[in-house]
Design an enzyme around this catalytic site. Structure first.
Site, PDB file in Angstrom:
ATOM      1  N   GLU A 141      -7.365   6.170 -12.709  1.00 17.97           N
ATOM      2  CA  GLU A 141      -7.332   4.814 -13.252  1.00 17.97           C
ATOM      3  C   GLU A 141      -8.754   4.368 -13.560  1.00 17.97           C
ATOM      4  O   GLU A 141      -9.644   4.653 -12.769  1.00 17.97           O
ATOM      5  CB  GLU A 141      -6.698   3.815 -12.277  1.00 17.97           C
ATOM      6  N   GLY A 188     -11.967   0.889  -3.591  1.00 19.18           N
ATOM      7  CA  GLY A 188     -11.579   0.790  -2.183  1.00 19.18           C
ATOM      8  C   GLY A 188     -10.416   1.730  -1.905  1.00 19.18           C
ATOM      9  O   GLY A 188     -10.361   2.389  -0.872  1.00 19.18           O
ATOM     10  N   ALA A 189      -9.486   1.766  -2.850  1.00 19.32           N
ATOM     11  CA  ALA A 189      -8.313   2.629  -2.720  1.00 19.32           C
ATOM     12  C   ALA A 189      -7.628   2.726  -4.070  1.00 19.32           C
ATOM     13  O   ALA A 189      -7.899   1.928  -4.959  1.00 19.32           O
ATOM     14  CB  ALA A 189      -7.341   2.044  -1.696  1.00 19.32           C
ATOM     15  N   MET A 190      -6.747   3.712  -4.203  1.00 18.47           N
ATOM     16  CA  MET A 190      -6.066   3.918  -5.484  1.00 18.47           C
ATOM     17  C   MET A 190      -4.604   4.254  -5.239  1.00 18.47           C
ATOM     18  O   MET A 190      -4.288   5.165  -4.473  1.00 18.47           O
ATOM     19  CB  MET A 190      -6.778   5.040  -6.250  1.00 18.47           C
ATOM     20  N   GLU A 191      -3.742   3.538  -5.927  1.00 23.79           N
ATOM     21  CA  GLU A 191      -2.305   3.569  -5.645  1.00 23.79           C
ATOM     22  C   GLU A 191      -1.528   4.719  -6.263  1.00 23.79           C
ATOM     23  O   GLU A 191      -0.322   4.590  -6.494  1.00 23.79           O
ATOM     24  CB  GLU A 191      -1.695   2.261  -6.138  1.00 23.79           C
ATOM     25  N   ASN A 192      -2.151   5.883  -6.543  1.00 23.09           N
ATOM     26  CA  ASN A 192      -1.435   7.004  -7.158  1.00 23.09           C
ATOM     27  C   ASN A 192      -0.021   7.114  -6.584  1.00 23.09           C
ATOM     28  O   ASN A 192       0.170   7.032  -5.371  1.00 23.09           O
ATOM     29  CB  ASN A 192      -2.159   8.321  -6.884  1.00 23.09           C
ATOM     30  N   GLU A 240      -1.967  -1.392  -1.821  1.00 20.85           N
ATOM     31  CA  GLU A 240      -1.646  -0.164  -2.570  1.00 20.85           C
ATOM     32  C   GLU A 240      -0.145   0.113  -2.553  1.00 20.85           C
ATOM     33  O   GLU A 240       0.412   0.607  -3.533  1.00 20.85           O
ATOM     34  CB  GLU A 240      -2.419   1.040  -2.011  1.00 20.85           C
TER      35      GLU A 240
HETATM   36  N1  BES Z   1      -5.924   0.041  -8.718  1.00 19.09           N
HETATM   37  C1  BES Z   1      -6.991  -0.281  -7.852  1.00 19.09           C
HETATM   38  C2  BES Z   1      -8.071   0.769  -7.804  1.00 19.09           C
HETATM   39  C3  BES Z   1      -9.027   0.750  -8.958  1.00 19.09           C
HETATM   40  C4  BES Z   1     -10.011  -0.207  -9.025  1.00 19.09           C
HETATM   41  C5  BES Z   1      -8.987   1.705  -9.924  1.00 19.09           C
HETATM   42  C6  BES Z   1     -10.897  -0.208 -10.069  1.00 19.09           C
HETATM   43  C7  BES Z   1      -9.847   1.710 -10.979  1.00 19.09           C
HETATM   44  C8  BES Z   1     -10.829   0.746 -11.049  1.00 19.09           C
HETATM   45  C9  BES Z   1      -6.481  -0.488  -6.439  1.00 19.09           C
HETATM   46  O1  BES Z   1      -5.156  -0.832  -6.330  1.00 19.09           O
HETATM   47  C10 BES Z   1      -7.250  -1.632  -5.872  1.00 19.09           C
HETATM   48  O2  BES Z   1      -7.077  -2.713  -6.332  1.00 19.09           O
HETATM   49  N2  BES Z   1      -8.103  -1.385  -4.898  1.00 19.09           N
HETATM   50  C11 BES Z   1      -8.944  -2.400  -4.327  1.00 19.09           C
HETATM   51  C12 BES Z   1      -8.557  -2.722  -2.931  1.00 19.09           C
HETATM   52  C13 BES Z   1      -7.634  -3.891  -2.842  1.00 19.09           C
HETATM   53  C14 BES Z   1      -7.231  -4.186  -1.427  1.00 19.09           C
HETATM   54  C15 BES Z   1      -8.206  -5.155  -3.444  1.00 19.09           C
HETATM   55  C16 BES Z   1     -10.354  -1.887  -4.353  1.00 19.09           C
HETATM   56  O3  BES Z   1     -10.544  -0.758  -4.760  1.00 19.09           O
HETATM   57  O4  BES Z   1     -11.249  -2.617  -3.989  1.00 19.09           O
HETATM   58 ZN    ZN Z   2      -4.756  -2.780  -6.872  1.00 16.22          ZN
END
Ligand code: BES
Ligand code: ZN
Length: 888
Positions: free
Chosen positions: A144, A277-281, A314
């Site tokens: 993503e 922070g994390a990725m919801e694959n 996620e």
């Molecule tokens: N879909 C995002 C990860 C992401 C962020 C992918 C930016 C590509 C670019 C994921 O679900 C997300 O939002 N992660 C957050 C943590 C959340 C608890 C706010 C993050 O990465 O900070």
């Molecule tokens: Zn997210």
């Protein structure tokens, strides 16, 4: 000039042409972990829906072997070899030409390719870990928003959903994971071929692969979905907490969305090098270690909360995002705003004592902060190139998005809202949706004009400030766009207004649809308000009026002096809820920054929070104090000492009440609060906090398990230690670096990095900044060390300029780069500095930081205005002296 190509029509387009539509990917990948390369092949079932001899799809940084590219038509009898495969690097597309028109219907496109396992934390990349004292590589994907194209040629847009059948060829001793469970595994000496079940239809950005050495813990949901948390060998127990949260959250969402989790398994895995922070694959969620691992003894309460919130976020995407996917990145907020909001819903259900909906206001206020800039953007934002997508993963999509959802939910009521969400999920499952699709379901369920109401919040940027005044027993409301610059924007909104008066038993609400509206007080509220004292004596007199009850609305409120005074009094008397106390403080700070409220009035109001005991309110009070000390350093340096003294006095009382040592069975919020209060006292220079912090710090040097310095207290101690470091007294720094090197826990490493900049000696600050660029700091973590305080800003800015080329090389292709820009530019407060930054970046323009740069420069202008307005305040010095000398 660039050479003209016969494929020019496909260049510079935001989206791929739709004459060929992918249905199924049969993908084979063979990563080479030691050479950091990979090879692969893909058979894509494509539906040819128009006459074409060309196929246009995404590919980037891949070598595609032209002679491997072929198309077998739907009958299976005809195979065409590609005559040419041209790659357009800038547009990240490949145009494949065949000698004749492809026959309509579903045929199979085959291609082989090669690529590099890069170290940019995107696409197919390598992450480094230690195993039995040896450095090892793991292979990880992060696709993503638009990096699947760096791993295999594909239609890399969220609306091109297809099924995926993945096969990996990897060293046999490694764990190899993908979205789906393994269907077949064949070991062949040192390598094994692992095939996974075919996935349900999904977008490319959710495809995932991880290959490395891992341990895991396992559990299952009430309906038998197998859930695992994978982490470093030997650390499986640190995955237990996240595992519990995941299992409970899956059950909860199943009920809330009225649709079960859609895959047979869910894996969650900690990756040592991870940009977000994390990725919801789908079925294989990847995390930073800090966002997944929890250790009873070594993690702080705030770490625990972070893990719970990230996991809940996620997993919310498994429905909101994965099952129902945004049609295009313009609707990214449907993913991120919703997941942010739903995560709080889950956290509240799992941990009711966390008061998570009060803490949610920290999200809202960050949304308001960014959206108070002229350089903000609407929630629904136009995207014209893949490189623009990264920058919209920002506080508008996440925090404003979540806040307007909360506003709507509280307007429509939670039951109606939930019913509508469930029907939205059901209606658009395995498909894509736009913002309007959500509104129409909500409109149908509620009978309210949701589309019209919400258009004003998602299609236009900004938000209103609602001014309330009482004049001749009339209650008057005005709305205008709030901007931190102090200017009046021309936006207008449909504002769901709520208000309470005198007690929470009386609550009124209406939609403010015009710039101005007025009501007869008596008729509207059944009470009167006198202009005089704040304590009404008459029976009908209303002691206070609070708008935006519980702060569920995404707007600011400006009260007339009389109403504001009454609210100050109500805060002191503890008549208001924590959320409302938060809101009044936060709105006042914003108005002050926009030069619409004198700093002396804000400082006086803060005195009403002297007996405050709520975690979120105090935490916001601390942030407010930091903002004020930073601006005062420029605007009124002669008052800085007294201002800090006043702040110390404000925090001494709640800090003394809590003490340094936690009490048996004490709640989560008190653990977090203690740490924040002591950190603040250390930052504002409170002597006895310093002494105690220094004493306790000695204890951790030989023993991570010392009861004198549990994780919740460490930040306070680290900050205190760094404040005393100078070029001639470096012991504190060296001790902290020793701790940094000693620990293998990334929460601890980031805790330390976050404190290193708290030093007031500029030579040391420079040393710390250079340390961030050293191999000892993972590139994912460097940004945590960038907050260097107001005295260090000049050094940090010079450092950024001098190291720009290196910074670009390391972070230039990811979104972390924006943090370097905002952290070093926005602390300034003069027009000259704004110009200097503009000039520096003029020659270094880059679309992926364009928005952040404009926002940072606007902040500098806002600060400069604020400084001027404070300098013009004649009352300030007297007010500060009065407040600082008052003894309580
Ligand atoms: N879909 C995002 C990860 C992401 C962020 C992918 C930016 C590509 C670019 C994921 O679900 C997300 O939002 N992660 C957050 C943590 C959340 C608890 C706010 C993050 O990465 O900070
Ligand atoms: Zn997210």
């Amino acid at each position: 000039m660039a050479e003209k190509s016969k494929y020019d029509q496909f260049k510079g387009q935001a989206r791929l042409p739709k004459f060929a539509v992918p249905k199924r990917y049969d993908l084979n990948l063979k990563p080479d972990l030691s050479a950091c390369k990979f090879s692969g092949s893909v058979h894509i079932s494509v539906d040819i829906v128009a006459d074409t001899n060309l196929i246009v799809l995404n590919a980037a940084d891949l070598l595609i072997h032209t002679n491997s590219v072929s198309f077998k038509d739907h009958s299976g009898s005809k195979v065409l070899q590609a005559v040419e495969v041209e790659l357009f690097a800038e547009d990240e597309i490949a145009v494949v030409e065949f000698p004749e028109s492809l026959s309509r219907g579903v045929g199979v496109l085959t291609m082989s390719f090669e690529g590099t396992l890069n170290d940019k934390m995107k696409g197919f990349y390598r992450s480094v870990y230690q195993h039995e004292g040896e450095k090892k590589n793991m292979a990880v994907t992060q696709f993503e928003p638009a990096d699947a194209r760096r791993c295999f040629p594909c239609w890399d847009e969220p609306a091109f959903k297809a099924t995926f059948k993945i096969t990996l060829e990897v060293p046999s001793e490694l764990v190899a994971l993908s979205n789906m469970p393994v269907s077949k595994e064949r070991v062949n000496g040192h390598t094994k071929t692992v095939s996974y079940q075919e996935s349900p239809i999904m977008s490319t950005y959710l495809v995932a692969v991880v290959v490395g050495l891992f341990d895991y813990v396992e559990d299952h949901t009430s309906d038998g979905v197998k859930v695992r948390v994978y982490c470093q060998i030997g650390k499986a127990s640190e995955g237990r907490f996240a595992l519990n949260v995941a299992v409970k959250t899956l059950d909860l969402y199943k009920e809330y969305f009225a649709v079960p989790y859609s895959l047979p398994k869910l894996d969650m895995i900690a990756i040592p090098d991870f940009a977000a922070g994390a990725m919801e694959n789908y079925g294989l969620v990847t995390y930073r270690e800090t966002a997944l691992l929890y250790d009873e003894k070594q993690s702080a309460a705030s770490n625990k909360q972070r893990v719970a919130i990230v996991v809940a976020h996620e997993l919310a995407h498994q429905w909101f995002g994965n099952l129902v996917t945004m049609e295009w990145w313009t609707h990214l907020w449907l993913n991120e705003g919703f997941a942010t909001w739903v995560a709080h819903l889950a956290a509240h259900s799992l941990f009711p004592d966390w008061n998570i909906w009060t803490q949610f206001l920290e999200e809202s206020t960050e949304g308001l902060r960014l959206d108070g800039l002229a350089e903000s953007h609407p929630i629904e934002v136009e995207i014209n190139h893949a490189c623009e997508i990264d920058e919209i993963f920002d506080a508008i999509s996440y925090r404003k998005g979540a806040s307007v959802i909360r506003m709507l939910q509280s307007y429509l009521g939670p039951e109606c809202f939930q019913r509508a969400l469930a029907s939205y999920i059901k209606k658009h499952a395995c498909s894509n949706a736009k913002t309007e699709d959500l509104w129409s379901v909500l409109e149908e369920e509620s009978g309210e004009p949701v589309t019209k109401l919400m258009a004003s919040w998602t299609k236009q940027q900004g938000y209103p400030v609602v001014s309330v005044t009482v004049k001749d027993q009339k209650l008057e409301f005005d709305q205008s766009q709030f901007l931190l610059s102090g200017a009046k924007g021309d936006g207008q909104w449909i504002v769901p207004i709520t208000l309470s008066c005198g007690s929470y038993d009386t609550c009124k609400n209406f939609l403010l649809q015009s710039p101005h509206e007025s009501f007869d007080l008596k008729e509207f509220l059944g009470c009167s308000i006198s202009c005089g004292s704040s304590e009404g004596t008459g029976k009908e007199e209303c002691s206070w009026i609070k708008l935006n009850v519980d702060q569920t609305g995404f707007y600011r409120v400006k009260y007339d002096d009389n109403l504001a005074r009454r609210l100050g009094y109500a805060i002191e008397k503890k008549h208001l809820s924590a959320t409302d106390r938060f809101g009044i403080l936060d709105d006042s700070l914003a108005l002050c920054m926009a030069c619409q409220l004198p700093l002396s009035s804000l400082l006086t109001l803060m005195g009403a929070y002297r007996e405050e005991d709520d975690y979120t309110v105090l935490s916001n009070l601390i942030n407010t104090c930091h903002k004020i000390t930073r601006i005062a350093a420029d605007a009124a340096p002669e008052l800085l000492h007294d201002i800090k003294q006043y702040f110390i006095d404000l925090f001494k009382y709640p800090a003394e009440k809590l003490g340094w040592d936690s009490k048996e069975g004490e709640g989560h919020l008190n653990c977090m609060l203690r740490g924040e209060l002591l950190t603040a006292l250390a930052q504002f220079g409170h002597d006895s906090t310093h002494n105690e912090a220094t004493r306790r710090f000695q204890a951790i040097l030989g023993d991570w398990n010392t009861p004198l310095l549990p994780p919740d207290l460490r930040k306070a101690a680290y900050v205190a230690i760094m404040r005393n470091v100078s070029t001639t007294n470096r012991t504190g720094l060296e001790s902290l670096l020793r701790l940094y090197r000693e620990t293998d826990r990334s929460q601890e490493k980031t805790r330390i990095l976050g404190c290193l900049g708290s030093c007031s000696d500029n030579d040391v600050v420079l040393e710390v900044l250079n340390f961030l660029l050293s191999p000892e700091v993972r590139s994912q973590d460097a940004v945590f060390g960038l907050s260097v305080g107001i005295k260090g800003r000049e050094i940090a800015w010079t450092w950024l300029k001098e190291n720009w080329d290196h910074i670009m090389k390391t972070w230039g292709s990811g979104f972390l780069l924006t943090r370097f820009v905002s952290a070093t530019v926005s602390p300034f407060a003069s027009i000259e500095k704004a110009k200097e930054a503009e000039e520096f970046f003029a020659k270094r323009a880059k679309p992926s930081i364009a928005r952040t740069l404009k926002q940072s420069i606007e902040r500098v202008h806002i600060n400069a205005n604020w400084v001027q307005s404070i300098k013009n305040e004649t009352q300030l010095s007297e007010t500060v002296k009065g407040l600082a000398s008052r003894k309580y």
